[in-house]
Design a protein around this motif. Structure first.
Motif, mmCIF file in Angstrom:
data_model
loop_
_atom_site.group_PDB
_atom_site.id
_atom_site.type_symbol
_atom_site.label_atom_id
_atom_site.label_comp_id
_atom_site.label_asym_id
_atom_site.label_seq_id
_atom_site.Cartn_x
_atom_site.Cartn_y
_atom_site.Cartn_z
ATOM 1 N N GLY A 95 0.817 -1.215 0.000
ATOM 2 C CA GLY A 95 0.000 0.000 0.000
ATOM 3 C C GLY A 95 0.849 1.263 0.000
ATOM 4 N N LEU A 96 1.892 1.287 0.813
ATOM 5 C CA LEU A 96 2.771 2.453 0.848
ATOM 6 C C LEU A 96 3.537 2.622 -0.456
ATOM 7 C CD1 LEU A 96 4.145 2.300 4.500
ATOM 8 C CD2 LEU A 96 2.535 3.945 3.548
ATOM 9 N N ALA A 97 3.961 1.508 -1.058
ATOM 10 C CA ALA A 97 4.671 1.594 -2.338
ATOM 11 C C ALA A 97 3.742 2.137 -3.425
ATOM 12 C CB ALA A 97 5.219 0.223 -2.729
ATOM 13 N N ALA A 98 2.492 1.656 -3.462
ATOM 14 C CA ALA A 98 1.539 2.157 -4.450
ATOM 15 C C ALA A 98 1.269 3.644 -4.225
ATOM 16 C CB ALA A 98 0.240 1.355 -4.366
ATOM 17 N N LEU A 99 1.128 4.050 -2.989
ATOM 18 C CA LEU A 99 0.903 5.457 -2.681
ATOM 19 C C LEU A 99 2.109 6.307 -3.080
ATOM 20 C CD1 LEU A 99 -1.013 7.520 -1.400
ATOM 21 C CD2 LEU A 99 0.089 7.051 0.792
ATOM 22 N N ALA A 100 3.320 5.801 -2.831
ATOM 23 C CA ALA A 100 4.527 6.538 -3.212
ATOM 24 C C ALA A 100 4.616 6.692 -4.728
ATOM 25 C CB ALA A 100 5.768 5.834 -2.673
ATOM 26 N N LEU A 101 4.303 5.632 -5.458
ATOM 27 C CA LEU A 101 4.321 5.733 -6.928
ATOM 28 C C LEU A 101 3.304 6.752 -7.420
ATOM 29 C CD1 LEU A 101 4.737 2.006 -7.986
ATOM 30 C CD2 LEU A 101 6.401 3.860 -8.249
ATOM 31 N N TYR A 102 2.132 6.759 -6.831
ATOM 32 C CA TYR A 102 1.100 7.720 -7.211
ATOM 33 C C TYR A 102 1.563 9.151 -6.953
ATOM 34 C CZ TYR A 102 -3.173 10.472 -6.912
ATOM 35 O OH TYR A 102 -4.109 11.453 -7.065
ATOM 36 N N VAL A 103 2.133 9.389 -5.779
ATOM 37 C CA VAL A 103 2.577 10.734 -5.415
ATOM 38 C C VAL A 103 3.712 11.183 -6.325
ATOM 39 C CG1 VAL A 103 3.705 12.059 -3.588
ATOM 40 C CG2 VAL A 103 1.758 10.615 -3.041
#
Length: 159
Positions: A95-103
């Protein structure tokens, strides 16, 4: 200065121990004789309850492999907890990796501009001091790890 000496209280422990012993023996005799409980002496009544509890047989004996059963149950519970923790941790990381990629995908250009403009406005000699700053930071980190002073994170812990 008035220094009046107050003597310590007399040691009545042997007398109290003798009274306790007599109460225990009386409770044992009365319980064996089947006499009714005397409500006037609470201490003897408590000891009679203890005599009854000690006389009563245990509910049921423990199985021969009781310790092994407990160990298996504890290990199974620990394994279940470890699996759940691993799943939750993996989900959190994803979840954090997906959020980081989005940001990064949405705001990365703005960040790069915000970082590059102050660096471009920096004095021309600053570039020569950045490697020195990096070496100082690296040497400080290495010194902390080697000297055992860095106890703040897992890398600095010593057994």
């Amino acid at each position: 200065m008035n220094m009046s000496h107050v003597p310590p209280p007399p040691d009545d422990r042997p007398q109290r121990e003798a009274q306790e012993w007599q109460a225990q023996e009386r409770a044992l005799r009365e319980e064996r004789a089947g006499l009714p409980m005397d409500a006037g002496d609470a201490r003897v009544a408590q000891y009679r309850l203890l005599v009854r509890a000690l006389r009563a047989p245990a509910m049921e004996p423990l199985p021969a492999d009781f310790a092994a059963q407990v160990v298996r149950r504890v290990e199974a519970d620990a394994a279940l907890g470890d699996r759940l923790e691993r799943w939750l941790l993996n989900g959190l990381i994803l979840g954090l990796a997906a959020l980081a990629l989005y940001v990064v995908a949405n705001y990365g250009g703005t960040w790069w501009d915000a970082i590059a403009s102050p660096v471009a406005q920096a004095p021309s000699g600053l570039g020569h001091w950045l490697p020195v700053l990096g070496l100082c930071a690296g040497a400080t980190w290495a010194w902390d790890r080697l000297s055992g002073l860095g106890h703040g994170d897992a890398g600095g812990r010593r057994a």
